[in-house]
Write a protein that holds these residues in place. Sequence first.
Motif, PDB file in Angstrom:
ATOM      1  N   GLU A 157       2.257  -8.411   5.543  1.00 22.19           N
ATOM      2  CA  GLU A 157       2.171  -7.554   4.320  1.00 22.19           C
ATOM      3  C   GLU A 157       1.827  -6.037   4.465  1.00 22.19           C
ATOM      4  O   GLU A 157       1.818  -5.127   3.915  1.00 22.19           O
ATOM      5  CB  GLU A 157       0.942  -8.045   3.368  1.00 22.19           C
ATOM      6  CG  GLU A 157       0.942  -9.300   2.744  1.00 22.19           C
ATOM      7  CD  GLU A 157       2.151  -9.331   1.853  1.00 22.19           C
ATOM      8  OE1 GLU A 157       2.593  -8.580   1.135  1.00 22.19           O
ATOM      9  OE2 GLU A 157       3.008 -10.341   2.061  1.00 22.19           O
ATOM     10  N   CYS A 158       1.768  -5.672   5.938  1.00 19.99           N
ATOM     11  CA  CYS A 158       1.654  -4.319   6.365  1.00 19.99           C
ATOM     12  C   CYS A 158       2.387  -3.395   6.085  1.00 19.99           C
ATOM     13  O   CYS A 158       3.726  -3.692   6.173  1.00 19.99           O
ATOM     14  CB  CYS A 158       1.413  -4.373   8.010  1.00 19.99           C
ATOM     15  SG  CYS A 158       1.278  -2.845   8.761  1.00 19.99           S
ATOM     16  N   ILE A 159       2.139  -2.368   5.397  1.00 13.68           N
ATOM     17  CA  ILE A 159       3.232  -1.417   5.148  1.00 13.68           C
ATOM     18  C   ILE A 159       3.397  -0.248   5.875  1.00 13.68           C
ATOM     19  O   ILE A 159       3.863   0.819   5.590  1.00 13.68           O
ATOM     20  CB  ILE A 159       2.882  -0.887   3.346  1.00 13.68           C
ATOM     21  CG1 ILE A 159       1.360  -0.167   3.464  1.00 13.68           C
ATOM     22  CG2 ILE A 159       3.077  -2.155   2.389  1.00 13.68           C
ATOM     23  CD1 ILE A 159       1.137   0.391   2.178  1.00 13.68           C
ATOM     24  N   GLU A 160       2.595  -0.350   7.045  1.00 11.00           N
ATOM     25  CA  GLU A 160       2.646   0.805   8.080  1.00 11.00           C
ATOM     26  C   GLU A 160       2.390   2.297   7.503  1.00 11.00           C
ATOM     27  O   GLU A 160       2.927   3.188   7.719  1.00 11.00           O
ATOM     28  CB  GLU A 160       3.860   0.889   8.585  1.00 11.00           C
ATOM     29  CG  GLU A 160       4.428  -0.353   9.337  1.00 11.00           C
ATOM     30  CD  GLU A 160       5.605  -0.273  10.399  1.00 11.00           C
ATOM     31  OE1 GLU A 160       6.232   0.786  10.666  1.00 11.00           O
ATOM     32  OE2 GLU A 160       6.060  -1.468  10.823  1.00 11.00           O
ATOM     33  N   CYS A 161       1.210   2.130   6.673  1.00 13.14           N
ATOM     34  CA  CYS A 161       0.971   3.426   6.026  1.00 13.14           C
ATOM     35  C   CYS A 161       0.092   4.310   7.172  1.00 13.14           C
ATOM     36  O   CYS A 161      -0.157   5.240   6.848  1.00 13.14           O
ATOM     37  CB  CYS A 161      -0.267   3.091   4.909  1.00 13.14           C
ATOM     38  SG  CYS A 161      -2.007   2.277   5.293  1.00 13.14           S
ATOM     39  N   TYR A 162      -0.135   3.454   8.324  1.00 16.33           N
ATOM     40  CA  TYR A 162      -1.140   4.050   9.575  1.00 16.33           C
ATOM     41  C   TYR A 162      -2.473   4.571   9.195  1.00 16.33           C
ATOM     42  O   TYR A 162      -3.101   5.303   9.835  1.00 16.33           O
ATOM     43  CB  TYR A 162      -0.202   5.190   9.991  1.00 16.33           C
ATOM     44  CG  TYR A 162       0.842   4.426  10.874  1.00 16.33           C
ATOM     45  CD1 TYR A 162       0.702   4.495  12.229  1.00 16.33           C
ATOM     46  CD2 TYR A 162       2.250   4.060  10.295  1.00 16.33           C
ATOM     47  CE1 TYR A 162       1.652   3.668  13.091  1.00 16.33           C
ATOM     48  CE2 TYR A 162       2.844   3.403  11.062  1.00 16.33           C
ATOM     49  CZ  TYR A 162       3.027   3.418  12.611  1.00 16.33           C
ATOM     50  OH  TYR A 162       3.803   2.663  12.990  1.00 16.33           O
ATOM     51  N   ALA A 163      -3.054   4.407   8.037  1.00 18.98           N
ATOM     52  CA  ALA A 163      -4.417   4.835   7.694  1.00 18.98           C
ATOM     53  C   ALA A 163      -5.492   4.027   8.601  1.00 18.98           C
ATOM     54  O   ALA A 163      -6.266   4.990   8.861  1.00 18.98           O
ATOM     55  CB  ALA A 163      -4.793   4.258   6.202  1.00 18.98           C
ATOM     56  N   CYS A 164      -5.211   2.876   9.174  1.00 22.96           N
ATOM     57  CA  CYS A 164      -5.878   2.380  10.158  1.00 22.96           C
ATOM     58  C   CYS A 164      -5.860   2.995  11.515  1.00 22.96           C
ATOM     59  O   CYS A 164      -6.694   3.295  12.088  1.00 22.96           O
ATOM     60  CB  CYS A 164      -5.302   0.802  10.358  1.00 22.96           C
ATOM     61  SG  CYS A 164      -3.570   0.403  10.790  1.00 22.96           S
ATOM     62  N   VAL A 165      -4.677   3.588  11.745  1.00 20.26           N
ATOM     63  CA  VAL A 165      -4.527   4.306  12.930  1.00 20.26           C
ATOM     64  C   VAL A 165      -5.349   5.593  12.975  1.00 20.26           C
ATOM     65  O   VAL A 165      -5.755   6.070  14.104  1.00 20.26           O
ATOM     66  CB  VAL A 165      -3.019   4.555  13.252  1.00 20.26           C
ATOM     67  CG1 VAL A 165      -2.728   5.583  14.588  1.00 20.26           C
ATOM     68  CG2 VAL A 165      -2.203   3.250  13.484  1.00 20.26           C
ATOM     69  N   ASP A 166      -5.000   6.307  12.018  1.00 20.11           N
ATOM     70  CA  ASP A 166      -5.803   7.407  11.801  1.00 20.11           C
ATOM     71  C   ASP A 166      -7.402   7.158  11.718  1.00 20.11           C
ATOM     72  O   ASP A 166      -8.188   8.183  12.322  1.00 20.11           O
ATOM     73  CB  ASP A 166      -5.549   8.298  10.263  1.00 20.11           C
ATOM     74  CG  ASP A 166      -4.331   8.612   9.998  1.00 20.11           C
ATOM     75  OD1 ASP A 166      -3.615   8.894  11.121  1.00 20.11           O
ATOM     76  OD2 ASP A 166      -3.965   8.569   9.098  1.00 20.11           O
ATOM     77  N   ASN A 167      -8.082   5.991  11.315  1.00 19.34           N
ATOM     78  CA  ASN A 167      -9.293   5.840  11.450  1.00 19.34           C
ATOM     79  C   ASN A 167      -9.879   5.084  13.012  1.00 19.34           C
ATOM     80  O   ASN A 167     -11.008   4.935  13.206  1.00 19.34           O
ATOM     81  CB  ASN A 167      -9.838   4.884  10.549  1.00 19.34           C
ATOM     82  CG  ASN A 167      -9.753   5.569   9.209  1.00 19.34           C
ATOM     83  OD1 ASN A 167      -9.904   6.828   8.994  1.00 19.34           O
ATOM     84  ND2 ASN A 167      -9.394   4.765   7.950  1.00 19.34           N
TER      85      ASN A 167
END
Length: 339
Positions: free
Chosen positions: A301-311
Amino acid sequence: MVIKMRLGKTNLEVNKNGFGALPIQRRNMDDSVEILLHAYENGIDFYDTAHFYTDSEAKLGKAFEDVRENIYLASKGAAEEVDEFWKQLETSLKSMKTDYLDLYQFHNISFCPKGDDDLYKAMLEAKEEGLIKHIGITTHKITFAHEAIESGLYETLQYPFSYLSGKQEINLVNKCKEFDVGFIAMKAMGGGLITNSKASYAYMNQFDNVLPIWGIQKLEELNEFLSYDENTILNDELKKAITKDKKELGEDFCRGCGYCMPCPQDINISMCARMSLWIRRFPAEPYLTEEYLEIMENTNECIECYACVDNCPYELDIPRLLKENYEDYQNVLDGKTKV
């Protein structure tokens, strides 16, 4: 034999074995008190917890109410506003049944408070009032760590450090020694990925300014660390074990710190991004179930919003890790890959 060390400019003389009290929030009160008192009776005198470790502070308060003067209590607050800072500190003191904390730390907040910040002024006021004895900071971001050391405002730094760490972390330890800042090593067992406690202890033994706070939730874990002493040094056997682990884990692995969470798609990132390591470093069977399969399938379900990468303090490519871990997990389930 108990090994003592000086915790930087705090001048606290503490047992080289520190107790990380995050895991005891998973145990009931009676079991936690038993573990804590066993640690105390065997010479451990530094205990680290946090406002957000659910009932961990209360368990420390119950265990040590009658021996408070014989130990050092450290806690942390994650407030970024002054009013909330005072509320969290008050709650911690009440929970731990004490009038003061030996060390209070800013807990992985989004900036490094400096002398002109109202938040740091509140911390300084708490020290002047005798509510805290020493001021520290914890972070997963190395830029914040350097800021804190160079500011001269902090007596301790708590930062991830283990035998999986690289040159920049070792440089940070050496910098703390230069500035006389006590270095408290969190995640000394690599966020649960290290299984060789003896190698971990021996590695930490090399650094006379590093205080590891072992995350302990079982008596047998505690007894392992209590069995080591100044003679526990890095011999050839332990060096080989460390080399093997570093080769297997590499540098591009999830430490499970959880700062990538929450995910807008409700993906359990800290589990799914390192599932491959879990099923290879521990018995795989407990993870090869319908329950865990459902958790892993949710990575699709990952939409690759990259919010996790930013954090992510380690700047990992989390969407890629999720994809790779799911594919590997599926291959193990299908029998295409053996563990």
